[in-house]
Design a protein around this motif. Structure first.
Motif, PDB file in Angstrom:
ATOM      1  N   GLY A 227       0.803  -1.209   0.000  1.00 13.86           N
ATOM      2  CA  GLY A 227       0.000   0.000   0.000  1.00 13.86           C
ATOM      3  C   GLY A 227       0.837   1.260   0.000  1.00 13.86           C
ATOM      4  O   GLY A 227       1.642   1.502  -0.897  1.00 13.86           O
ATOM      5  N   LEU A 228       0.655   2.091   1.024  1.00 13.68           N
ATOM      6  CA  LEU A 228       1.336   3.373   1.101  1.00 13.68           C
ATOM      7  C   LEU A 228       2.857   3.258   1.016  1.00 13.68           C
ATOM      8  O   LEU A 228       3.521   4.200   0.571  1.00 13.68           O
ATOM      9  N   LEU A 229       3.420   2.139   1.418  1.00 16.11           N
ATOM     10  CA  LEU A 229       4.871   2.004   1.338  1.00 16.11           C
ATOM     11  C   LEU A 229       5.353   1.871  -0.107  1.00 16.11           C
ATOM     12  O   LEU A 229       6.553   1.931  -0.370  1.00 16.11           O
ATOM     13  N   ASN A 230       4.426   1.684  -1.050  1.00 17.19           N
ATOM     14  CA  ASN A 230       4.793   1.719  -2.463  1.00 17.19           C
ATOM     15  C   ASN A 230       4.841   3.148  -2.993  1.00 17.19           C
ATOM     16  O   ASN A 230       5.230   3.369  -4.139  1.00 17.19           O
ATOM     17  N   ASN A 231       4.397   4.080  -2.177  1.00 17.07           N
ATOM     18  CA  ASN A 231       4.439   5.491  -2.544  1.00 17.07           C
ATOM     19  C   ASN A 231       5.836   6.023  -2.227  1.00 17.07           C
ATOM     20  O   ASN A 231       6.292   5.933  -1.083  1.00 17.07           O
ATOM     21  N   PRO A 232       6.561   6.559  -3.201  1.00 17.23           N
ATOM     22  CA  PRO A 232       7.942   6.995  -2.953  1.00 17.23           C
ATOM     23  C   PRO A 232       8.075   8.102  -1.912  1.00 17.23           C
ATOM     24  O   PRO A 232       9.169   8.341  -1.405  1.00 17.23           O
ATOM     25  N   ARG A 233       6.953   8.742  -1.564  1.00 14.27           N
ATOM     26  CA  ARG A 233       7.006   9.814  -0.568  1.00 14.27           C
ATOM     27  C   ARG A 233       6.806   9.295   0.851  1.00 14.27           C
ATOM     28  O   ARG A 233       6.825  10.067   1.807  1.00 14.27           O
TER      29      ARG A 233
ATOM     30  N   ASP B   5       7.981   6.438   3.812  1.00 11.99           N
ATOM     31  CA  ASP B   5       8.944   5.420   4.245  1.00 11.99           C
ATOM     32  C   ASP B   5       8.695   4.951   5.671  1.00 11.99           C
ATOM     33  O   ASP B   5       9.541   4.304   6.281  1.00 11.99           O
ATOM     34  N   ASP B   6       7.520   5.247   6.197  1.00 12.54           N
ATOM     35  CA  ASP B   6       7.155   4.877   7.562  1.00 12.54           C
ATOM     36  C   ASP B   6       6.554   3.472   7.575  1.00 12.54           C
ATOM     37  O   ASP B   6       5.487   3.251   6.994  1.00 12.54           O
ATOM     38  N   PRO B   7       7.182   2.485   8.216  1.00 10.69           N
ATOM     39  CA  PRO B   7       6.647   1.114   8.252  1.00 10.69           C
ATOM     40  C   PRO B   7       5.236   1.024   8.815  1.00 10.69           C
ATOM     41  O   PRO B   7       4.514   0.076   8.507  1.00 10.69           O
ATOM     42  N   ALA B   8       4.838   2.013   9.608  1.00  8.78           N
ATOM     43  CA  ALA B   8       3.495   2.000  10.188  1.00  8.78           C
ATOM     44  C   ALA B   8       2.410   2.232   9.133  1.00  8.78           C
ATOM     45  O   ALA B   8       1.213   2.101   9.431  1.00  8.78           O
ATOM     46  N   GLN B   9       2.820   2.561   7.901  1.00 10.71           N
ATOM     47  CA  GLN B   9       1.856   2.782   6.824  1.00 10.71           C
ATOM     48  C   GLN B   9       1.696   1.548   5.931  1.00 10.71           C
ATOM     49  O   GLN B   9       0.890   1.560   5.000  1.00 10.71           O
ATOM     50  N   ALA B  10       2.431   0.493   6.207  1.00  9.65           N
ATOM     51  CA  ALA B  10       2.369  -0.711   5.363  1.00  9.65           C
ATOM     52  C   ALA B  10       0.959  -1.284   5.333  1.00  9.65           C
ATOM     53  O   ALA B  10       0.324  -1.457   6.370  1.00  9.65           O
TER      54      ALA B  10
END
Length: 392
Positions: A276-282, A284-289
Motif C-alpha cells: 500500500g502506502l509504502l509503495n508510494n515513494p514519498r 517510508d514509515d513502516p506504520a503505513q504498510a
C-alpha cells in the motif's frame, strides 16, 4: 503512419454524446482547440499504446462507471495490458469523481490523505494520467519521447497542442508529454466524470423519495451508533451536502485477504504483500504498510469487483466482510462467495481496528438496507446497469 483514426467524435461535453464512441472521422481541428476536448480525444486514443490496442478508456470505460469492464481471465480483478498478456495486481479504481481527491499530503492529524491510485503515488490527476502510457504492464510505450512521436503522427493533435500550449510545445518531449497528461486531466475534471445526479442526489433536491429500505440504509450509513461506514466514507459532516463524495481520502488497512485465484493467473507470488502506502515513494514509515486509499462510494454498486485486489465480486459480500469484525455469529466468519473462512489479512500489521470495531453487529435486514442505500449512489446514466445486474 497512424494505424487507425481516432473514432471519438465527441465535439461537446454533453453526457449523452460523451458516453459513446462514434465511427465518424475525427472532428475538425478548431473543434478540439480546448484542453478538455483535446483531453477527450487523447483519453480514447489507442494509438498512444505500444500495440495500438489500448487507451485510458480501456481500463476506465465511461459506459461502465469508469472501470475496466473486461473479464481479462481474472473475473475483472485486474486489467490486461496492451501486450495482450500482462496482468496487474490491483483492481482499476473508477476514474469517476477522482477530481475531488486532494493532492497527496500529510494532514494536521498526521494521516496521509489524497493523491491518485490506491497508494496515492500520483499527487494529482495529471500525474495519474502520465503513468499508464509508459507502464510496461499497461499501455507499454517504451518512453515519453516515443509517446510524443505518436502524438506527432496526428496533424490535428499538433495543431491543438500548439494552439493550447504554444508553438514550441514539441521542442522538448518531456514538456509535450506533460501537456498530454494535463489535457487528459482537464477532461477528467468535466461534468462527465462527476454529474451528481444519482437517486441520492435527487433525494437531496426533493426530486426522489427513498423507499423504506433505502431510508433505513441511509440512516444506518450516517449513524455511528449503528455502523462504522461514515467514519471513512463521509467527507462532509453535513448529511445533506450536495457534493458528498463518500470518501475522506485517508488510508487504512482493513485486513483484506489475498486474492489467491487472481495471483495464480497473473504470476505474482501468492505470499507477496501489497504494501500500500509504502509503495508510494514519498512514504517510508513502516506504520503505513498495507494502508490503501479509501475509495469513493459513488457508483459502487456497478463498479465491482471490490477491494484493491478485486477479491470480492458482490457488494453485499463487502458489507459482510466488514461485519465480521463485530459479529460473533459463525456464519459471519464465512465468505459467502467461497463458502470458506475469509482468510488472513494480506498485511496483518497496521490494521485500523478502532474504525473497524466501531458499531454493533448487523442483522441481514440491515445489511440489505445498506446495499439498497449504496445503490442510490449510482449516477442516473448507470441505473440500467443496476437493472441488468438484478436480471442476471
Amino acid at each position: 503512419m497512424i494505424k487507425s483514426p481516432v473514432l471519438v467524435c465527441l465535439v461537446s461535453l454533453s453526457l449523452v454524446s460523451a458516453l459513446t464512441a462514434c465511427s465518424q472521422p475525427q472532428p475538425p481541428a478548431q473543434q478540439i482547440l480546448s484542453k478538455p476536448l483535446l483531453g477527450q480525444q487523447l483519453y480514447f486514443d489507442t494509438n498512444l499504446s505500444q500495440q495500438r490496442t489500448q487507451s485510458c478508456a480501456s481500463c476506465h470505460a465511461p459506459e461502465q462507471g469508469f472501470i475496466d469492464p473486461r473479464d481479462n481471465g481474472v473475473n475483472g480483478a485486474y486489467s490486461l495490458g496492451d501486450d495482450g498478456h500482462s496482468l496487474g495486481d490491483r483492481n482499476a479504481p473508477t476514474a469517476a469523481y477522482a477530481l475531488f481527491s486532494p493532492a497527496f499530503h500529510l494532514n494536521k492529524e498526521g494521516r496521509y490523505v489524497g493523491g491518485q491510485f490506491h497508494d496515492g503515488r500520483a499527487g494529482s490527476l495529471a500525474d495519474q494520467a502520465a503513468g499508464p502510457p509508459t507502464n510496461p504492464a499497461e499501455m507499454g510505450m517504451p518512453s515519453k519521447a516515443a509517446t510524443v512521436e505518436r502524438l506527432l503522427e496526428n496533424p490535428l493533435y499538433v495543431a491543438a497542442f500548439k494552439s493550447i500550449y504554444g508553438e514550441q510545445i514539441f521542442s522538448q518531449p518531456e514538456q509535450a508529454y506533460a501537456a498530454m497528461a494535463d489535457s487528459i486531466a482537464s477532461f477528467e475534471r468535466t461534468e462527465l466524470f462527476a454529474p451528481f445526479d444519482s437517486r441520492y442526489d435527487r433525494y437531496l433536491k426533493g426530486e426522489y423519495k427513498l423507499t423504506p429500505q433505502e431510508e433505513l440504509g441511509r440512516t444506518l450509513f450516517f449513524s455511528q451508533q449503528f455502523t462504522n461506514c461514515n467514519l471513512c466514507h463521509q467527507l462532509n459532516r453535513s448529511q445533506r451536502h450536495p457534493q458528498e463524495t463518500f470518501s475522506n481520502y485517508e488510508y487504512h488497512n482493513i485486513g483484506v485477504p489475498t486474492n489467491f485465484k487472481g495471483r495464480a493467473l497473473n504470476g505474482v507470488a501468492a505470499a507477496t504483500q501489497d504494501l500500500g502506502l509504502l509503495n508510494n515513494p514519498r512514504v517510508d514509515d513502516p506504520a503505513q504498510a498495507g494502508k490503501l486509499k479509501v475509495p469513493t462510494l459513488r457508483n459502487v454498486a456497478v463498479t465491482g469487483p471490490y477491494m484493491h485486489n478485486g477479491v470480492f465480486q458482490d457488494l453485499r459480500t463487502v458489507i459482510l466482510f466488514y461485519d465480521k469484525y463485530n459479529s460473533r455469529s459463525a456464519s459471519r466468519q464465512i465468505n459467502p462467495e467461497t463458502g470458506e473462512a475469509w482468510g488472513p489479512p494480506e498485511v496483518a500489521e497496521n490494521i485500523s481496528w478502532q474504525e473497524l470495531e466501531t458499531g454493533p453487529a448487523l442483522k441481514s435486514q440491515r445489511i440489505d438496507a445498506l446495499v439498497a442505500f449504496l445503490e442510490t449512489l449510482t449516477d442516473r446514466r448507470y441505473e440500467h446497469l443496476l437493472e441488468n445486474r438484478v436480471a442476471q
